[in-house]
Structure formats: structure tokens, C-alpha cells
Design an enzyme around this catalytic site. Structure first.
Site, PDB file in Angstrom:
ATOM      1  CG  ASP A   1     -60.632  22.327  35.187  1.00  0.00           C
ATOM      2  OD1 ASP A   1     -59.945  21.455  34.602  1.00  0.00           O
ATOM      3  OD2 ASP A   1     -61.335  22.079  36.181  1.00  0.00           O
ATOM      4  CB  ILE A   2     -56.708  21.145  30.997  1.00  0.00           C
ATOM      5  CG1 ILE A   2     -56.339  20.826  29.547  1.00  0.00           C
ATOM      6  CG2 ILE A   2     -56.508  19.946  31.908  1.00  0.00           C
ATOM      7  CD1 ILE A   2     -54.863  20.598  29.311  1.00  0.00           C
TER       8      ILE A   2
ATOM      9  CG  ASN B   1     -47.224   9.160  38.172  1.00  0.00           C
ATOM     10  OD1 ASN B   1     -47.262   7.984  37.785  1.00  0.00           O
ATOM     11  ND2 ASN B   1     -48.208   9.700  38.879  1.00  0.00           N
TER      12      ASN B   1
ATOM     13  N   GLY C   1     -52.851  17.263  41.357  1.00  0.00           N
ATOM     14  CA  GLY C   1     -52.802  18.262  40.292  1.00  0.00           C
ATOM     15  C   GLY C   1     -53.694  17.932  39.111  1.00  0.00           C
ATOM     16  CB  VAL C   2     -53.305  18.805  35.532  1.00  0.00           C
ATOM     17  CG1 VAL C   2     -52.048  18.147  35.085  1.00  0.00           C
ATOM     18  CG2 VAL C   2     -54.275  18.987  34.380  1.00  0.00           C
ATOM     19  CG  ASP C   3     -52.088  12.159  36.776  1.00  0.00           C
ATOM     20  OD1 ASP C   3     -52.963  11.660  36.039  1.00  0.00           O
ATOM     21  OD2 ASP C   3     -51.092  11.529  37.188  1.00  0.00           O
TER      22      ASP C   3
ATOM     23  CB  SER D   1     -42.504  19.989  34.671  1.00  0.00           C
ATOM     24  OG  SER D   1     -42.213  18.662  34.281  1.00  0.00           O
TER      25      SER D   1
ATOM     26  N   GLY E   1     -46.044  22.240  38.605  1.00  0.00           N
ATOM     27  CA  GLY E   1     -46.734  22.100  39.883  1.00  0.00           C
ATOM     28  C   GLY E   1     -45.895  21.264  40.837  1.00  0.00           C
TER      29      GLY E   1
ATOM     30  CE1 TYR F   1     -43.470  14.585  39.532  1.00  0.00           C
ATOM     31  CE2 TYR F   1     -43.306  14.588  37.152  1.00  0.00           C
ATOM     32  CZ  TYR F   1     -43.553  13.915  38.331  1.00  0.00           C
ATOM     33  OH  TYR F   1     -43.869  12.574  38.303  1.00  0.00           O
TER      34      TYR F   1
END
Ligand code: AR6
Length: 178
Positions: free
Chosen positions: A18-19, A32, A40-42, A125, A127, A129
């Protein structure tokens, strides 16, 4: 699981994880173009980092696809978040590869310009995207390898991959490139 290669004096490593737990100088967010937050990660980065990150994102206002901007890391261990915007994958003929390469390159350049020594990337990109992971891995890894061959200031680039499937595909693509 982890894999590591040396490029000049720098290290390129792949880990599964996990980042938001990373302690590199910066972590990269797959954002985005409105820098509006999302899934997601965002979503994970804003949740863990707290409102200071969104406050700066609002001030910046947005980021075109393929570009990158930098904010505080808020409550994260990483000091900074570099927000980049990868392309939405359509059919591979809409400039996706060039934009994905640019997202990685602009993130690296921004880290260099701030004197950062270490940076972690997610699989941008791949996930929401929809970019095929093997193609995205090839572009991401090749861009980083080329950059580290030409610039020695960044000492560590780590790809933090969510789940062993993504990790395995990145490992396979790395093997093909070195
Ligand atoms: N740590 C590392 N990787 C993660 C984490 C995490 N905590 N969470 C998810 N991933 P995505 P995109 C992986 O969808 O495709 C957002 O709504 C995930 O499994 O996060 O670039 C933004 O606001 C996948 O491998 O980013 C944009 O609107 C990778 O991160 C849009 O999604 C990227 O998946 C961006 O889509």
C-alpha cells in the site's frame, strides 16, 4: 515480495503493498485532471494524508493528463505527494502510451527539481482508467530506467503494487527490460 535492480548508483525496486505507508521523500498519486480526489489510490492517499493535501490541490486547480504537480504529504510519512494524471485507456491508438510515459517522466522531473532523493509510484492508469497492466508496466519501467540512466540525483525509485497479480506482471516486464 520484492525485486530490485541497480541502475548506475540508483535503485529501482518493486514491492507489493500500500503506497500510503511509504517513507520515500514523495509518493505519486494517480489523480484526475481536476485534482478532485476519487477512488483507488487517490482516495487512499487523501484519506491517509488528511485535508492539507486537498487544500493545496484546490489552490493548484488542476493538472492536464501527462503532467504532474506537487503538494505536501500532510499526515503521510512521505513529505510530498506528486499528483500526476495518467490517460484513460481507450484502444491504445489515442496517444495513451505517450501520455503514460509523460506522466512518469514529469513526476521524475518534478522530484529532481525539488532535490528529492526517493519516490514511489503506483501502477498509474491500471485501475479505474483501464490500462492493460503489462503494457503500462513496460512503459512505466522503461521510462524510469531511461531516466535513471541519464540522471543520478534520484537514488531510489520504488513501484508499490497493490496485489500480487500486478506485482507479478511488473516483475515479468522488468525481467524483459534488463
Ligand atoms: N497503494 C498502491 N496501489 C493502489 C492503492 C494503494 N493504496 N490503491 C489502489 N492501488 P487507480 P487510475 C492500485 O484506479 O487507473 C481515481 O478515482 C490499483 O490497484 O487508483 O490511474 C482518480 O481520481 C491499480 O493497480 O488509478 C482518477 O479519477 C493502481 O493503483 C482515476 O481513479 C491504479 O489504479 C485514476 O485511475
Amino acid at each position: 515480495m520484492a525485486a530490485e535492480v541497480k541502475i548506475n548508483e540508483s535503485i529501482l525496486s518493486l514491492v507489493e503493498g500500500d503506497i500510503t505507508n511509504e517513507n520515500t521523500d514523495a509518493i505519486v498519486n494517480a489523480a484526475n485532471a481536476r485534482l478532485a480526489g476519487g477512488a483507488g489510490v487517490d482516495g487512499a492517499i487523501h484519506r491517509m494524508g488528511g485535508p492539507a493535501i486537498m487544500k493545496e490541490c484546490r489552490k493548484i486547480g488542476g493538472c492536464p493528463t501527462g503532467q504532474a504537480v506537487i503538494t505536501t504529504g500532510g499526515n503521510l510519512k512521505a513529505k510530498y505527494v506528486i499528483h500526476t494524471v495518467g490517460p484513460v485507456y481507450k484502444d491504445g491508438t489515442k496517444g495513451e502510451a505517450k501520455l503514460l510515459k509523460s506522466a512518469h517522466l514529469e513526476s521524475l522531473k518534478l522530484a529532481s527539481s525539488r532535490g528529492l532523493k526517493s519516490i514511489s509510484f503506483p501502477a498509474i492508469s491500471t485501475g479505474v482508467y483501464g490500462y492493460p497492466v503489462n503494457e503500462a508496466a513496460n512503459i512505466a519501467l522503461k521510462t524510469v530506467i531511461d531516466y535513471l540512466q541519464e540522471h543520478t540525483d534520484i537514488e531510489l525509485v520504488r513501484f508499490v503494487l497493490f496485489g500480487n497479480e500486478t506485482y507479478d506482471i511488473f516483475s515479468e516486464e522488468l525481467r524483459k527490460l534488463i
